[in-house]
Structure formats: structure tokens, C-alpha cells
Design a protein around this motif. Structure first.
Motif, PDB file in Angstrom:
ATOM      1  N   HIS A 165      -3.034  48.043  26.047  1.00 43.83           N
ATOM      2  CA  HIS A 165      -3.196  48.290  27.477  1.00 43.83           C
ATOM      3  C   HIS A 165      -3.548  47.004  28.218  1.00 43.83           C
ATOM      4  O   HIS A 165      -2.930  46.647  29.225  1.00 43.83           O
ATOM      5  N   LEU A 166      -4.548  46.290  27.723  1.00 47.39           N
ATOM      6  CA  LEU A 166      -4.972  45.071  28.415  1.00 47.39           C
ATOM      7  C   LEU A 166      -3.922  43.973  28.332  1.00 47.39           C
ATOM      8  O   LEU A 166      -3.738  43.211  29.291  1.00 47.39           O
ATOM      9  N   ALA A 167      -3.204  43.899  27.210  1.00 51.30           N
ATOM     10  CA  ALA A 167      -2.110  42.924  27.107  1.00 51.30           C
ATOM     11  C   ALA A 167      -1.006  43.262  28.107  1.00 51.30           C
ATOM     12  O   ALA A 167      -0.436  42.364  28.747  1.00 51.30           O
ATOM     13  N   GLY A 168      -0.725  44.557  28.263  1.00 49.12           N
ATOM     14  CA  GLY A 168       0.277  44.974  29.243  1.00 49.12           C
ATOM     15  C   GLY A 168      -0.137  44.636  30.665  1.00 49.12           C
ATOM     16  O   GLY A 168       0.672  44.160  31.470  1.00 49.12           O
ATOM     17  N   GLU A 169      -1.410  44.857  30.972  1.00 48.11           N
ATOM     18  CA  GLU A 169      -1.902  44.527  32.308  1.00 48.11           C
ATOM     19  C   GLU A 169      -1.865  43.021  32.557  1.00 48.11           C
ATOM     20  O   GLU A 169      -1.524  42.565  33.646  1.00 48.11           O
ATOM     21  N   LEU A 170      -2.201  42.237  31.544  1.00 45.62           N
ATOM     22  CA  LEU A 170      -2.128  40.783  31.668  1.00 45.62           C
ATOM     23  C   LEU A 170      -0.683  40.338  31.874  1.00 45.62           C
ATOM     24  O   LEU A 170      -0.401  39.478  32.727  1.00 45.62           O
ATOM     25  N   PHE A 171       0.231  40.938  31.115  1.00 50.80           N
ATOM     26  CA  PHE A 171       1.654  40.618  31.272  1.00 50.80           C
ATOM     27  C   PHE A 171       2.115  40.930  32.698  1.00 50.80           C
ATOM     28  O   PHE A 171       2.781  40.108  33.336  1.00 50.80           O
ATOM     29  N   LYS A 172       1.761  42.105  33.210  1.00 53.00           N
ATOM     30  CA  LYS A 172       2.152  42.480  34.573  1.00 53.00           C
ATOM     31  C   LYS A 172       1.636  41.465  35.588  1.00 53.00           C
ATOM     32  O   LYS A 172       2.368  41.054  36.503  1.00 53.00           O
ATOM     33  N   THR A 181       1.885  52.277  33.221  1.00 50.68           N
ATOM     34  CA  THR A 181       1.197  52.365  31.942  1.00 50.68           C
ATOM     35  C   THR A 181       1.138  53.820  31.502  1.00 50.68           C
ATOM     36  O   THR A 181       0.721  54.688  32.268  1.00 50.68           O
ATOM     37  N   VAL A 182       1.538  54.099  30.261  1.00 51.96           N
ATOM     38  CA  VAL A 182       1.513  55.457  29.725  1.00 51.96           C
ATOM     39  C   VAL A 182       0.634  55.463  28.471  1.00 51.96           C
ATOM     40  O   VAL A 182       1.053  55.017  27.411  1.00 51.96           O
ATOM     41  N   PRO A 183      -0.616  55.952  28.591  1.00 48.28           N
ATOM     42  CA  PRO A 183      -1.475  56.020  27.409  1.00 48.28           C
ATOM     43  C   PRO A 183      -1.135  57.265  26.586  1.00 48.28           C
ATOM     44  O   PRO A 183      -1.294  58.385  27.045  1.00 48.28           O
ATOM     45  N   TYR A 184      -0.671  57.058  25.364  1.00 50.73           N
ATOM     46  CA  TYR A 184      -0.322  58.169  24.485  1.00 50.73           C
ATOM     47  C   TYR A 184      -1.563  58.675  23.774  1.00 50.73           C
ATOM     48  O   TYR A 184      -2.457  57.917  23.432  1.00 50.73           O
ATOM     49  N   LYS A 185      -1.600  59.984  23.522  1.00 51.13           N
ATOM     50  CA  LYS A 185      -2.752  60.586  22.846  1.00 51.13           C
ATOM     51  C   LYS A 185      -2.723  60.352  21.345  1.00 51.13           C
ATOM     52  O   LYS A 185      -3.729  60.446  20.681  1.00 51.13           O
ATOM     53  N   GLY A 186      -1.576  60.103  20.796  1.00 48.49           N
ATOM     54  CA  GLY A 186      -1.471  59.944  19.353  1.00 48.49           C
ATOM     55  C   GLY A 186      -0.387  58.964  18.995  1.00 48.49           C
ATOM     56  O   GLY A 186       0.058  58.180  19.819  1.00 48.49           O
ATOM     57  N   LYS A 187       0.027  59.068  17.765  1.00 49.43           N
ATOM     58  CA  LYS A 187       1.032  58.141  17.234  1.00 49.43           C
ATOM     59  C   LYS A 187       2.339  58.312  17.976  1.00 49.43           C
ATOM     60  O   LYS A 187       2.833  59.404  18.176  1.00 49.43           O
TER      61      LYS A 187
END
Length: 194
Positions: A165-172, A181-187
Motif C-alpha cells: 500500500h505505501l509503496a503504491g502511494e509513493l509511486f503515485k 487502491t484496492v485492499p484485498y481481504k485475503g490471498k
């Protein structure tokens, strides 16, 4: 004083002293639990299960994995923080455990006082992947596609505050693009095609 009486008094004294000294079993003498604050099947879970197998061989006791996902590792972490401080409940901590105190004003535990580090077990990397049929073949292609249609692209993570998540935000931020951003609940299951 006869030697026999002196010996009897010493044995009696030793027995009284030993009655008041608690017996300490060698650690570990029963099941050890490793709490993984993510769903089964992800990278942290795989590392924990591999570690558990080796620990069982070395320690000679059962090591179980208990997955307690949710709230960006907070649920599983809280369960360990409130467990008895006896060394039988361990946390498979990750990057999120280090970051959560700066993301959340109040946590149900104190990350600095409620835990003691034991060992660095593994290191992992964040990577960017796309469907092979996608026209995006490079980071430059990804940035161009995101700038061409700012509301179209999204990326998946394994929770708020995780390294992905934080790497994605830094990239953006660095690329000046918008990705949902889509936080998945599992695998996240990626199908294989023959």
C-alpha cells in the motif's frame, strides 16, 4: 551434635526450601502459537509455516499457525499483545507493524512496550505485475496509461498500511498519477493458463 542428627536437619531444611521454590520446566514444554496477522496463503503465512516446521524440529514441540487477518494487521497484533507474556504466543510481525503507530492515532496496544523483537526471519520485495495480455509492458507504459485515463487503473494490496500500500502511494506521488487502491481481504489468486 551427632552427624546423623545434623544430616537429618540439613535434609529437612533442604526439603522446606525446595517446597517454596517453584518448579521451572524447560522452554518450551507445550504448544507454541505463531499468529500471522494476514489471511492464509499469502507470503507472510508461507514464511511463518516454513519457520514453524523448522522450529518443531529444533524444539520438539508442536508449533501452530493462527491466521488473524484484518485492519492492516491490528487484529492479529492485538491478540498477541493481550496474550500472556510467557513466550508461547508469537507474532509474525511485518512492515505494517512498524508503520501502524504513525498511521493510526490510537492503537489497542503499544507497539514499543507490548512487544520484544526475537529475530529477523525474512525479507521481501514489492513488485509490479500486470496481466500478460495487458498493453502495459513497462513502468513507463503504466505511467502513460494512468495519465491518459486517471480514473481507470487500480492496484491491489494486502491491506492499509502494508508495504504494498505505501509503496503504491509513493509511486503515485512520484509519478504524479492517480491509481485506485484496492485492499484485498485475503490471498489474491492469479489463475495459470496453459
Amino acid at each position: 551434635m551427632p552427624l546423623r542428627l545434623l544430616t537429618s536437619i540439613l535434609f529437612a531444611f533442604a526439603a522446606i526450601v525446595l517446597l517454596h521454590v517453584p518448579a521451572f520446566a524447560g522452554y518450551p514444554d507445550h504448544i507454541v502459537k505463531i499468529v500471522v496477522p494476514f489471511a492464509p496463503g499469502g507470503g507472510t503465512d508461507v514464511v511463518a509455516r516454513t519457520l514453524a516446521q523448522e522450529m518443531q524440529k529444533d524444539l520438539g514441540v508442536t508449533i501452530i499457525i493462527e491466521n488473524k487477518p484484518g485492519a492492516g494487521t491490528i487484529i492479529g497484533t492485538q491478540s498477541v499483545a493481550t496474550s500472556p507474556a510467557d513466550g508461547y504466543t508469537l507474532l509474525m510481525a511485518t512492515f505494517a507493524n512498524a508503520v501502524n503507530p504513525s498511521l493510526y492515532r490510537k492503537l489497542p496496544y503499544d507497539a514499543h512496550k507490548d512487544f520484544a523483537p526475537v529475530a529477523l526471519v525474512a525479507r521481501s520485495f514489492n513488485v509490479v505485475v500486470v496481466n500478460p495480455a495487458s498493453p502495459i509492458k513497462s513502468i513507463a507504459d503504466l505511467i502513460a496509461a494512468a495519465k491518459a485515463d486517471p480514473e481507470k487503473l487500480s492496484y491491489g494490496t494486502y491491506g492499509t498500511g502494508t508495504s504494498a500500500h505505501l509503496a503504491g502511494e509513493l509511486f503515485k506521488h512520484m509519478a504524479s498519477v492517480n491509481l485506485t487502491t484496492v485492499p484485498y481481504k485475503g490471498k489474491l489468486i492469479v489463475p495459470r493458463y496453459s
